[in-house]
Design an enzyme around this catalytic site. Sequence first.
Site, PDB file in Angstrom:
ATOM      1  N   ILE A   1       0.869  -1.181   0.000  1.00  0.00           N
ATOM      2  CA  ILE A   1       0.000   0.000   0.000  1.00  0.00           C
ATOM      3  C   ILE A   1       0.904   1.228   0.000  1.00  0.00           C
ATOM      4  O   ILE A   1       1.747   1.384   0.884  1.00  0.00           O
ATOM      5  CB  ILE A   1      -0.982   0.006   1.197  1.00  0.00           C
ATOM      6  CG1 ILE A   1      -1.686   1.359   1.358  1.00  0.00           C
ATOM      7  CG2 ILE A   1      -0.330  -0.334   2.522  1.00  0.00           C
ATOM      8  CD1 ILE A   1      -2.989   1.446   0.680  1.00  0.00           C
TER       9      ILE A   1
ATOM     10  N   GLY B   1       7.147  14.130   1.286  1.00  0.00           N
ATOM     11  CA  GLY B   1       6.646  15.282   2.048  1.00  0.00           C
ATOM     12  C   GLY B   1       5.308  15.032   2.723  1.00  0.00           C
ATOM     13  O   GLY B   1       4.657  15.982   3.175  1.00  0.00           O
TER      14      GLY B   1
ATOM     15  N   PHE C   1       9.061   4.755   1.866  1.00  0.00           N
ATOM     16  CA  PHE C   1       8.837   3.879   3.031  1.00  0.00           C
ATOM     17  C   PHE C   1       7.841   2.762   2.738  1.00  0.00           C
ATOM     18  O   PHE C   1       7.125   2.323   3.645  1.00  0.00           O
ATOM     19  CB  PHE C   1       8.281   4.657   4.234  1.00  0.00           C
ATOM     20  CG  PHE C   1       9.156   5.744   4.775  1.00  0.00           C
ATOM     21  CD1 PHE C   1      10.496   5.515   5.015  1.00  0.00           C
ATOM     22  CD2 PHE C   1       8.633   6.992   5.081  1.00  0.00           C
ATOM     23  CE1 PHE C   1      11.301   6.516   5.555  1.00  0.00           C
ATOM     24  CE2 PHE C   1       9.421   7.989   5.619  1.00  0.00           C
ATOM     25  CZ  PHE C   1      10.758   7.757   5.855  1.00  0.00           C
TER      26      PHE C   1
ATOM     27  N   PRO D   1      -9.280   0.996  12.516  1.00  0.00           N
ATOM     28  CA  PRO D   1      -9.173   0.442  13.868  1.00  0.00           C
ATOM     29  C   PRO D   1      -8.565  -0.957  13.865  1.00  0.00           C
ATOM     30  O   PRO D   1      -7.710  -1.291  14.684  1.00  0.00           O
ATOM     31  CB  PRO D   1     -10.628   0.417  14.365  1.00  0.00           C
ATOM     32  CG  PRO D   1     -11.292   1.501  13.603  1.00  0.00           C
ATOM     33  CD  PRO D   1     -10.636   1.486  12.239  1.00  0.00           C
TER      34      PRO D   1
ATOM     35  N   GLU E   1      -6.574  -2.235  11.585  1.00  0.00           N
ATOM     36  CA  GLU E   1      -5.157  -2.156  11.213  1.00  0.00           C
ATOM     37  C   GLU E   1      -4.315  -1.723  12.413  1.00  0.00           C
ATOM     38  O   GLU E   1      -3.216  -2.229  12.644  1.00  0.00           O
ATOM     39  CB  GLU E   1      -4.972  -1.168  10.066  1.00  0.00           C
ATOM     40  CG  GLU E   1      -5.621  -1.648   8.780  1.00  0.00           C
ATOM     41  CD  GLU E   1      -5.604  -0.571   7.696  1.00  0.00           C
ATOM     42  OE1 GLU E   1      -6.456  -0.651   6.807  1.00  0.00           O
ATOM     43  OE2 GLU E   1      -4.771   0.353   7.752  1.00  0.00           O
TER      44      GLU E   1
HETATM   45  C1  FAD Z   1       9.661   0.399   8.225  1.00  0.00           C
HETATM   46  C2  FAD Z   1       8.576   1.289   7.713  1.00  0.00           C
HETATM   47  C3  FAD Z   1       7.524   0.739   6.988  1.00  0.00           C
HETATM   48  C4  FAD Z   1       6.514   1.558   6.476  1.00  0.00           C
HETATM   49  N1  FAD Z   1       5.551   1.010   5.667  1.00  0.00           N
HETATM   50  C5  FAD Z   1       4.715   1.854   4.993  1.00  0.00           C
HETATM   51  C6  FAD Z   1       3.852   1.345   3.954  1.00  0.00           C
HETATM   52  O1  FAD Z   1       3.817   0.128   3.666  1.00  0.00           O
HETATM   53  N2  FAD Z   1       3.062   2.217   3.277  1.00  0.00           N
HETATM   54  C7  FAD Z   1       3.078   3.547   3.550  1.00  0.00           C
HETATM   55  O2  FAD Z   1       2.348   4.283   2.881  1.00  0.00           O
HETATM   56  N3  FAD Z   1       3.884   4.080   4.520  1.00  0.00           N
HETATM   57  C8  FAD Z   1       4.700   3.264   5.228  1.00  0.00           C
HETATM   58  N4  FAD Z   1       5.560   3.777   6.174  1.00  0.00           N
HETATM   59  C9  FAD Z   1       5.534   5.217   6.438  1.00  0.00           C
HETATM   60  C10 FAD Z   1       4.990   5.571   7.832  1.00  0.00           C
HETATM   61  O3  FAD Z   1       3.600   5.333   7.863  1.00  0.00           O
HETATM   62  C11 FAD Z   1       5.362   7.054   8.103  1.00  0.00           C
HETATM   63  O4  FAD Z   1       6.760   7.092   8.312  1.00  0.00           O
HETATM   64  C12 FAD Z   1       4.619   7.620   9.294  1.00  0.00           C
HETATM   65  O5  FAD Z   1       3.238   7.760   8.994  1.00  0.00           O
HETATM   66  C13 FAD Z   1       5.174   9.006   9.702  1.00  0.00           C
HETATM   67  O6  FAD Z   1       5.227   9.866   8.591  1.00  0.00           O
HETATM   68  P1  FAD Z   1       6.595  10.661   8.241  1.00  0.00           P
HETATM   69  O7  FAD Z   1       7.722   9.698   8.272  1.00  0.00           O
HETATM   70  O8  FAD Z   1       6.393  11.434   6.992  1.00  0.00           O
HETATM   71  O9  FAD Z   1       6.815  11.659   9.453  1.00  0.00           O
HETATM   72  P2  FAD Z   1       6.061  13.032   9.671  1.00  0.00           P
HETATM   73  O10 FAD Z   1       4.625  12.920   9.383  1.00  0.00           O
HETATM   74  O11 FAD Z   1       6.825  14.096   8.958  1.00  0.00           O
HETATM   75  O12 FAD Z   1       6.254  13.214  11.251  1.00  0.00           O
HETATM   76  C14 FAD Z   1       7.500  13.624  11.845  1.00  0.00           C
HETATM   77  C15 FAD Z   1       7.238  13.791  13.352  1.00  0.00           C
HETATM   78  O13 FAD Z   1       6.244  14.799  13.563  1.00  0.00           O
HETATM   79  C16 FAD Z   1       5.154  14.266  14.318  1.00  0.00           C
HETATM   80  N5  FAD Z   1       3.905  14.885  13.853  1.00  0.00           N
HETATM   81  C17 FAD Z   1       3.439  14.929  12.575  1.00  0.00           C
HETATM   82  N6  FAD Z   1       2.239  15.537  12.530  1.00  0.00           N
HETATM   83  C18 FAD Z   1       1.925  15.857  13.812  1.00  0.00           C
HETATM   84  C19 FAD Z   1       0.796  16.497  14.425  1.00  0.00           C
HETATM   85  N7  FAD Z   1      -0.251  16.900  13.713  1.00  0.00           N
HETATM   86  N8  FAD Z   1       0.823  16.675  15.765  1.00  0.00           N
HETATM   87  C20 FAD Z   1       1.896  16.255  16.516  1.00  0.00           C
HETATM   88  N9  FAD Z   1       2.980  15.654  15.986  1.00  0.00           N
HETATM   89  C21 FAD Z   1       3.000  15.454  14.653  1.00  0.00           C
HETATM   90  C22 FAD Z   1       5.194  12.781  14.071  1.00  0.00           C
HETATM   91  O14 FAD Z   1       4.557  12.070  15.105  1.00  0.00           O
HETATM   92  C23 FAD Z   1       6.683  12.511  14.005  1.00  0.00           C
HETATM   93  O15 FAD Z   1       7.192  12.396  15.310  1.00  0.00           O
HETATM   94  C24 FAD Z   1       6.554   2.960   6.739  1.00  0.00           C
HETATM   95  C25 FAD Z   1       7.604   3.500   7.485  1.00  0.00           C
HETATM   96  C26 FAD Z   1       8.618   2.698   7.926  1.00  0.00           C
HETATM   97  C27 FAD Z   1       9.787   3.350   8.639  1.00  0.00           C
END
Ligand code: FAD
Length: 372
Positions: A135, A141, A168, A254, A256
């Site tokens: 997915i 960004g 990711f 929920p 998931e």
């Molecule tokens: C091993 C791994 C597997 C993954 N698998 C998938 C996958 O299969 N498919 C997929 O689509 N994605 C996947 N992801 C992505 C994962 O879902 C995202 O890394 C995660 O949702 C956080 O997004 P970001 O990394 O862009 O961080 P950001 O959203 O930029 O967040 C950075 C920091 O800011 C905080 N933050 C952000 N917004 C807020 C807010 N409104 N209030 C307070 N704090 C906030 C966050 O909690 C975090 O601490 C994967 C990631 C990893 C590392």
Amino acid sequence: MVDVLEVLDVPPPAFMLEPEIQMFADSANRFFERAAPPDRIAGWRAAGEVEREFWRETGAAGFLGVMVPEAYGGPGADFRHDLVLLDVVARQNLEGFALGLHNVIVTPYVILHGTEEQKQRWLPKLVSGERVCAIAMSEPGAGSDLQSIRTTAHRDGDGYRISGSKTFISNGQIADFIVVVAKTDPTLGSRGVSLLIVETDEVRGFRRGKKLDKIGLDAQDTSELFFDDVWVPAENLLGMQEGKGFSQLMAELPRERLLIAIGAVITMEKALEATIEFKLAEAKAKATVAKVFVNDCIARVLDGSLDGTTAAIAKMWTTETEWQIVDDCLQLHGGYGYINDYPIARIFRDSRIARIYGGSTEIMKVIIARSL
Ligand SMILES: Cc1cc2nc3c(=O)[nH]c(=O)nc-3n(C[C@H](O)[C@H](O)[C@H](O)COP(=O)(O)OP(=O)(O)OC[C@H]3O[C@@H](n4cnc5c(N)ncnc54)[C@H](O)[C@@H]3O)c2cc1C
């Protein structure tokens, strides 16, 4: 959970004791023990991905797409069977094998939202392992804030042209059935988001980026994906209705999140087992409370009453507690805890991600705060 551990004195959910479920658990245990011996798992960790062939073997054994109805080639089982599988896979140290992603997250999108034609077309392949799912939501960004994704899918003739990049993505190197989250109408915010299926061997312009070098989950391939004007027929729009992507993504959220909470409890148990001689009373108390709560959530997901706030509480609390326990357990190992030969070291590396993916702890707090 199936293989009731002596570490925590919490009874498993009642359904786990039903004879049919026990038989299913036995046969899953036998299959994974035989098909994934430690040296094969070690090979996947070294390679950074699970062999594609193992997915087919798992499909042939009847453990992929278990919720797929018989009419579409599946066994027509239910979420209880997937709970069993998740338990078996976690306890056999197959953490890199993204069975939950395939069975519980992506395949249900097709079961729940696919048209009749889409179900006929895709579900049998998801059951056999001919297709492996991913997915693709997150972008360089846009992670927590999915509304800000920039990938677009513009109407072009009888189909859509998808442009953008994702990062990711779990199963990113091996998946050939990718649910892409894209904006079909960027002016409409979340109501302009749609889910499109990309079958990677049937399109042009799709590229896999590098396999990301992670600190844990060594056998799981996490990758960047690029879509350079990838054309897919309109029949690949999930449910054949534009703008439904957000509600399709949210429908099973929920459940998931509960998956991650269940994984967190199993990790706590494994960390305790690896450290048990130190008699970790506080960690056992925390893990027991977590397991009782998660078992209650399991009962609620099975009777359809698990709400988003409770799932967010489960995800946040269990993964934060998991991290404290795993860190404490590693500490008690002294220097050996830092050495990869000791299971606690891998548990430590593998579990760090649980507080980030599937909605980070901070986002869970935002969701919980809305209910106050
Ligand atoms: C091993 C791994 C597997 C993954 N698998 C998938 C996958 O299969 N498919 C997929 O689509 N994605 C996947 N992801 C992505 C994962 O879902 C995202 O890394 C995660 O949702 C956080 O997004 P970001 O990394 O862009 O961080 P950001 O959203 O930029 O967040 C950075 C920091 O800011 C905080 N933050 C952000 N917004 C807020 C807010 N409104 N209030 C307070 N704090 C906030 C966050 O909690 C975090 O601490 C994967 C990631 C990893 C590392």
